[in-house]
Design a protein around this motif. Structure first.
Motif, PDB file in Angstrom:
ATOM      1  N   GLN A 319       0.830  -1.204   0.000  1.00  0.00           N
ATOM      2  CA  GLN A 319       0.000   0.000   0.000  1.00  0.00           C
ATOM      3  C   GLN A 319       0.869   1.260   0.000  1.00  0.00           C
ATOM      4  N   ILE A 337      -5.877  -4.030  -3.125  1.00  0.00           N
ATOM      5  CA  ILE A 337      -5.743  -2.642  -3.562  1.00  0.00           C
ATOM      6  C   ILE A 337      -6.239  -2.586  -4.999  1.00  0.00           C
ATOM      7  N   PHE A 342      -7.259   0.853  -0.957  1.00  0.00           N
ATOM      8  CA  PHE A 342      -6.960  -0.294  -0.103  1.00  0.00           C
ATOM      9  C   PHE A 342      -8.221  -0.666   0.660  1.00  0.00           C
TER      10      PHE A 342
END
Length: 398
Positions: A319, A337, A342
């Motif tokens: 992320q 994601i 996310f």
């Protein structure tokens, strides 16, 4: 945390795999681990357990020295990198030392470690069941694409080669010849035309080396070339060094090929227009590779990358790297994601259409996506291909 519709996202994946004109794969260590080969931590422990005497003491000293300098567990690749730095700094001379290790000893230790790696991996390969890689490669070879199907891998085991040859699928890895095949750069860089007979061949680029590659000194003894050899009965009797080169640093000028050529191929491949590029078993811990990937994501808006992770911790780490990349999708067991968001994968049976099954991608008991496991990913690809019977026939022809 956002909720992501798991059924919707998988339908999108199925569509991409079915209709994308160009598709490539990047296979990391996790794909070999899924087949029973040791992971990097296990391999490190097995190498250490096999060393004795001064070799073991030096190995442990290098490991201890690295533990004070890098974060996380020290792996066999970190240790190999450090030993090779010592070889380079000392010129492999017995009268030159670095951190108490002379160059000649560092060279011999490097050779010994690589031979142990060879024996460990070859023993595991001998007992590995190749059904899954053969299914994957049969599936890939049957894709009706407009360009070559290419596989990049950091693995130096011979699982892919053995599987390809078992199902008699032609492939090219940059080497030409029959007695001692040698690396030929032009063949890697050249784009293949549609009417070329080799267009259907799978391209295999092993960017960290291979157990079947060896450094062979040229006649002047001042430079090396890489040759590919066949089956080695006893690695201890092989006079040339195995080409395992997992360095994250700049490659020694005398040993740049084929590694830099493969990295250039990766960059040019990712920048070459419309492409679906899939990562399986790769942890995104190699900064050199990551720079290429993310630079290409920024430069080519027709590039779509899909990453399958075995654990959610890897998704969380990703992320931080992937913020703002809308052409990158990342899937873990329960998180993902997608389009820069996310979120948690939310699976609802009610989303499924009549006769639509989730068995190939979702574990309802454990409530998780299974595609981070290479075995499950291959079953998913085969089931979605509409050619399952053809693939089964292909892998059972031998």
């Amino acid at each position: 945390m956002e909720n992501l519709n798991a059924v919707k996202e998988i339908r999108e994946l199925k569509s991409q795999f079915s209709y994308t004109k160009r598709i490539g794969f990047f296979l990391g260590a996790g794909t070999s681990c899924a087949l029973g080969l040791p992971n990097i931590a296990q391999l490190t422990n097995q190498v250490e357990a096999s060393l004795v005497g001064a070799s073991l003491t030096t190995f442990q000293n290098v490991k201890t020295d690295l533990q004070s300098k890098i974060s996380g567990a020290v792996s066999i690749e970190d240790i190999l990198n450090q030993i090779r730095r010592i070889r380079e700094i000392t010129g492999e001379r017995e009268d030159s030392n670095f951190i108490g290790i002379n160059g000649a000893f560092a060279k011999n230790l490097d050779i010994e470690i690589c031979r142990i790696i060879y024996n460990v991996l070859m023993e595991k390969e001998a007992s590995a069941i190749l059904t899954i890689p053969k299914k994957f490669l049969a599936w890939l070879s049957m894709q009706n694409r407009e360009s070559t199907n290419e596989i990049f891998t950091t693995n130096y085991d011979l699982i892919i080669e053995k599987s390809l040859e078992s199902i008699q699928v032609p492939y090219f890895d940059g080497f030409v010849g029959s007695y001692e095949p040698f690396f030929w750069q032009d063949c890697v860089e050249r784009e293949i035309k549609k009417n070329d007979i080799t267009q259907s061949w799978i391209r295999l680029w092993k960017i960290h080396g291979s157990l079947s590659w060896f450094w062979k000194a040229n006649s002047n003894q001042k430079s090396h070339k890489v040759v590919r050899l066949g089956k080695i009965e006893k690695i201890e009797e092989e006079k040339n060094e195995i080409v395992i080169y997992p360095s994250k640093d700049k490659y020694d000028s005398s040993r740049r090929q084929p590694f830099l050529v493969y990295f250039d191929r990766l960059k040019n491949y990712l920048l070459g227009g419309e492409l679906l590029f899939v990562f399986s078993g790769y942890s995104f811990l190699d900064q050199h590779i990551n720079e290429i990937i993310f630079n290409c994501l920024r430069q080519n808006n027709r590039l779509n990358i899909i990453v399958f992770f075995y654990s959610d911790a890897e998704v969380e780490r990703m992320q931080q790297l992937s913020s703002g990349y809308f052409n990158l999708s990342v899937f873990g067991p329960t998180t993902a994601i997608v389009n820069g968001v996310f979120g948690k994968l939310n699976f609802q049976n009610s989303e499924l259409q009549p006769k639509e099954s989730c068995n190939t991608y979702w574990n309802e008991t454990e409530e998780k996506l299974m595609l981070g496991d290479f075995n499950a990913l291959v079953d998913f690809l085969v089931a979605n291909s509409g050619r399952k019977n053809d693939i089964e026939v292909k892998i059972n022809e031998e």
